[in-house]
Motif scaffolding. Structure first.
Motif, mmCIF file in Angstrom:
data_model
loop_
_atom_site.group_PDB
_atom_site.id
_atom_site.type_symbol
_atom_site.label_atom_id
_atom_site.label_comp_id
_atom_site.label_asym_id
_atom_site.label_seq_id
_atom_site.Cartn_x
_atom_site.Cartn_y
_atom_site.Cartn_z
ATOM 1 N N GLU A 141 -7.607 -14.278 4.101
ATOM 2 C CA GLU A 141 -6.617 -14.632 4.461
ATOM 3 C C GLU A 141 -5.629 -13.953 4.552
ATOM 4 O OE1 GLU A 141 -5.636 -18.968 5.462
ATOM 5 O OE2 GLU A 141 -7.736 -19.323 5.599
ATOM 6 N N ASP A 142 -5.367 -13.427 3.312
ATOM 7 C CA ASP A 142 -4.149 -12.004 3.484
ATOM 8 C C ASP A 142 -4.560 -10.806 3.777
ATOM 9 O OD1 ASP A 142 -2.538 -11.347 2.691
ATOM 10 O OD2 ASP A 142 -2.029 -11.429 0.441
ATOM 11 N N MET A 143 -3.886 -10.722 4.615
ATOM 12 C CA MET A 143 -4.071 -9.192 5.710
ATOM 13 C C MET A 143 -3.431 -8.466 4.612
ATOM 14 S SD MET A 143 -5.828 -9.478 8.518
ATOM 15 C CE MET A 143 -6.030 -8.390 9.344
ATOM 16 N N LEU A 144 -2.245 -8.230 4.424
ATOM 17 C CA LEU A 144 -1.644 -7.508 3.996
ATOM 18 C C LEU A 144 -2.915 -7.028 2.454
ATOM 19 C CD1 LEU A 144 0.732 -5.635 3.338
ATOM 20 C CD2 LEU A 144 1.278 -6.875 2.097
ATOM 21 N N ALA A 145 -3.049 -8.018 1.452
ATOM 22 C CA ALA A 145 -4.287 -7.258 0.164
ATOM 23 C C ALA A 145 -5.133 -6.997 0.972
ATOM 24 C CB ALA A 145 -4.302 -8.960 -0.544
ATOM 25 N N GLY A 146 -5.960 -7.400 1.845
ATOM 26 C CA GLY A 146 -6.964 -6.799 2.266
ATOM 27 C C GLY A 146 -6.893 -5.041 2.249
ATOM 28 N N GLN A 147 -5.812 -5.075 3.084
ATOM 29 C CA GLN A 147 -5.341 -3.741 3.262
ATOM 30 C C GLN A 147 -4.961 -2.995 1.840
ATOM 31 O OE1 GLN A 147 -2.067 -4.187 6.467
ATOM 32 N NE2 GLN A 147 -3.975 -3.754 8.243
#
Length: 127
Positions: free
Chosen positions: A93-99
């Motif tokens: 759910e953490d999009m910043l971490a995925g990027q």
């Protein structure tokens, strides 16, 4: 012939390293997501070679290029691993971490190829 080998050696070495990394699935073994582990290699090749060529054209000293790119490779790898841990801990759910995970791997590959090209690049002699 020796002159041609000196000119093309970094490109050939980077391409060979990229093929080996792709065939052995090295990024996935080191923590990249299996779905895009091969893609980060092929995005990193032209970026890394361009970085190394730019540093060479700007006549940065060889030691600065080699150590700088190697150090930045390590930083990018640590950021990618941090992004991976944060992304998996958040249950995707953490999009910043995925990027951070994805772009960290692109940076890792690009900087590793820049390091490899810088190591093999002939020193520039000014007469």
């Amino acid at each position: 012939m020796k002159q041609l080998i000196r000119i093309f050696r970094p490109g050939i070495l980077v391409a060979l390293a990229a093929v080996i990394a792709h065939l052995t699935n090295l990024p996935a073994m080191l923590g990249a997501h299996p779905w895009w582990a091969d893609k980060v290699i092929w995005v990193g090749v032209p970026v890394g070679f361009s970085l190394a060529a730019t540093a060479w054209i700007l006549q940065l000293p060889g030691g600065v290029r080699k150590l700088g790119f190697a150090g930045l490779t390590l930083v990018a790898f640590v950021l990618a691993q941090t992004g991976k841990m944060r992304f998996t801990a958040s249950y995707a759910e953490d999009m910043l971490a995925g990027q951070l995970w994805y772009f960290g791997w692109i940076a890792t590959c690009a900087l590793a190829f820049a390091t490899l090209a810088s190591i093999s690049w002939a020193s520039r002699q000014i007469h």
